[in-house]
Design an enzyme around this catalytic site. Sequence first.
Site, PDB file in Angstrom:
ATOM      1  N   HIS A 142    -145.894  67.821  -6.306  1.00  0.00           N
ATOM      2  CA  HIS A 142    -144.724  68.336  -7.012  1.00  0.00           C
ATOM      3  C   HIS A 142    -143.754  67.214  -7.313  1.00  0.00           C
ATOM      4  CE1 HIS A 142    -144.052  68.642  -2.656  1.00  0.00           C
ATOM      5  NE2 HIS A 142    -142.795  68.319  -2.908  1.00  0.00           N
ATOM      6  N   MET A 143    -142.951  67.463  -8.332  1.00  0.00           N
ATOM      7  CA  MET A 143    -141.892  66.548  -8.744  1.00  0.00           C
ATOM      8  C   MET A 143    -140.565  67.249  -8.448  1.00  0.00           C
ATOM      9  SD  MET A 143    -141.416  65.389 -12.692  1.00  0.00           S
ATOM     10  CE  MET A 143    -142.724  64.195 -12.791  1.00  0.00           C
ATOM     11  N   ASP A 181    -135.303  74.814  -5.918  1.00  0.00           N
ATOM     12  CA  ASP A 181    -135.623  74.516  -4.519  1.00  0.00           C
ATOM     13  C   ASP A 181    -134.828  75.464  -3.616  1.00  0.00           C
ATOM     14  OD1 ASP A 181    -136.836  71.724  -3.005  1.00  0.00           O
ATOM     15  OD2 ASP A 181    -135.579  73.078  -1.832  1.00  0.00           O
ATOM     16  N   VAL A 220    -144.658  69.812   1.674  1.00  0.00           N
ATOM     17  CA  VAL A 220    -145.539  70.817   1.046  1.00  0.00           C
ATOM     18  C   VAL A 220    -146.657  70.049   0.341  1.00  0.00           C
ATOM     19  CG1 VAL A 220    -145.723  72.689  -0.631  1.00  0.00           C
ATOM     20  CG2 VAL A 220    -143.647  72.460   0.758  1.00  0.00           C
TER      21      VAL A 220
HETATM   22  P1  5GP Z   1    -141.338  67.758  -0.209  1.00  0.00           P
HETATM   23  O1  5GP Z   1    -140.486  67.554   1.020  1.00  0.00           O
HETATM   24  O2  5GP Z   1    -142.744  68.188   0.142  1.00  0.00           O
HETATM   25  O3  5GP Z   1    -141.308  66.609  -1.176  1.00  0.00           O
HETATM   26  O4  5GP Z   1    -140.653  68.941  -0.994  1.00  0.00           O
HETATM   27  C1  5GP Z   1    -140.885  70.281  -0.686  1.00  0.00           C
HETATM   28  C2  5GP Z   1    -139.692  71.043  -1.166  1.00  0.00           C
HETATM   29  O5  5GP Z   1    -140.023  72.406  -1.210  1.00  0.00           O
HETATM   30  C3  5GP Z   1    -138.468  70.912  -0.254  1.00  0.00           C
HETATM   31  O6  5GP Z   1    -137.373  70.383  -0.990  1.00  0.00           O
HETATM   32  C4  5GP Z   1    -138.208  72.334   0.212  1.00  0.00           C
HETATM   33  O7  5GP Z   1    -136.837  72.655   0.301  1.00  0.00           O
HETATM   34  C5  5GP Z   1    -138.919  73.167  -0.833  1.00  0.00           C
HETATM   35  N1  5GP Z   1    -139.409  74.430  -0.345  1.00  0.00           N
HETATM   36  C6  5GP Z   1    -140.030  74.670   0.834  1.00  0.00           C
HETATM   37  N2  5GP Z   1    -140.356  75.967   0.950  1.00  0.00           N
HETATM   38  C7  5GP Z   1    -139.935  76.565  -0.216  1.00  0.00           C
HETATM   39  C8  5GP Z   1    -139.991  77.909  -0.688  1.00  0.00           C
HETATM   40  O8  5GP Z   1    -140.503  78.835  -0.049  1.00  0.00           O
HETATM   41  N3  5GP Z   1    -139.459  78.145  -1.911  1.00  0.00           N
HETATM   42  C9  5GP Z   1    -138.877  77.158  -2.660  1.00  0.00           C
HETATM   43  N4  5GP Z   1    -138.370  77.498  -3.835  1.00  0.00           N
HETATM   44  N5  5GP Z   1    -138.819  75.874  -2.240  1.00  0.00           N
HETATM   45  C10 5GP Z   1    -139.335  75.590  -1.029  1.00  0.00           C
END
Ligand code: 5GP
Length: 114
Positions: free
Chosen positions: A100-101, A30, A96
Amino acid sequence: MSDCLFCKICEGEIQGDIVFESDDVLAFNDVNPQAPVHIIIIPKKHISTVNDMTDADELVMGKLFSAAKIIASQQEVSEDSYRLVVNCNQKSGQTVFHIHMHMLANRNMTWPPG
Ligand code: 5GP
Ligand code: ZN
């Protein structure tokens, strides 16, 4: 999906710090880690949220867990502890919209999560 961040990481259009890859699954660190180990595990197939899963996606979603097991071992956290999280929709924290997990490990965690 052309405008999906995680699809772009799958396609190599955006760089990901990849820690695991199979035919159907990709995992990468992440970019904004919430624990010393914070890895995102995704199906390569675009599925927006848990609500968008079909029966045909059951196999690949199972593969996310199999990948998590392997990654936990690689990260040497299997015997200690790790947390797997899937957020669905905005209020839960999903930002996003490619399913995803999260794997979080190497710190103490509280329950319930905030
Ligand atoms: P959500 O909040 O949707 O459950 O998790 C999305 C995750 O994706 C977040 O923890 C965020 O830090 C990560 N994330 C967002 N943009 C990017 C990126 O460009 N690259 C990576 N490796 N992680 C990302
Ligand atoms: Zn996607």
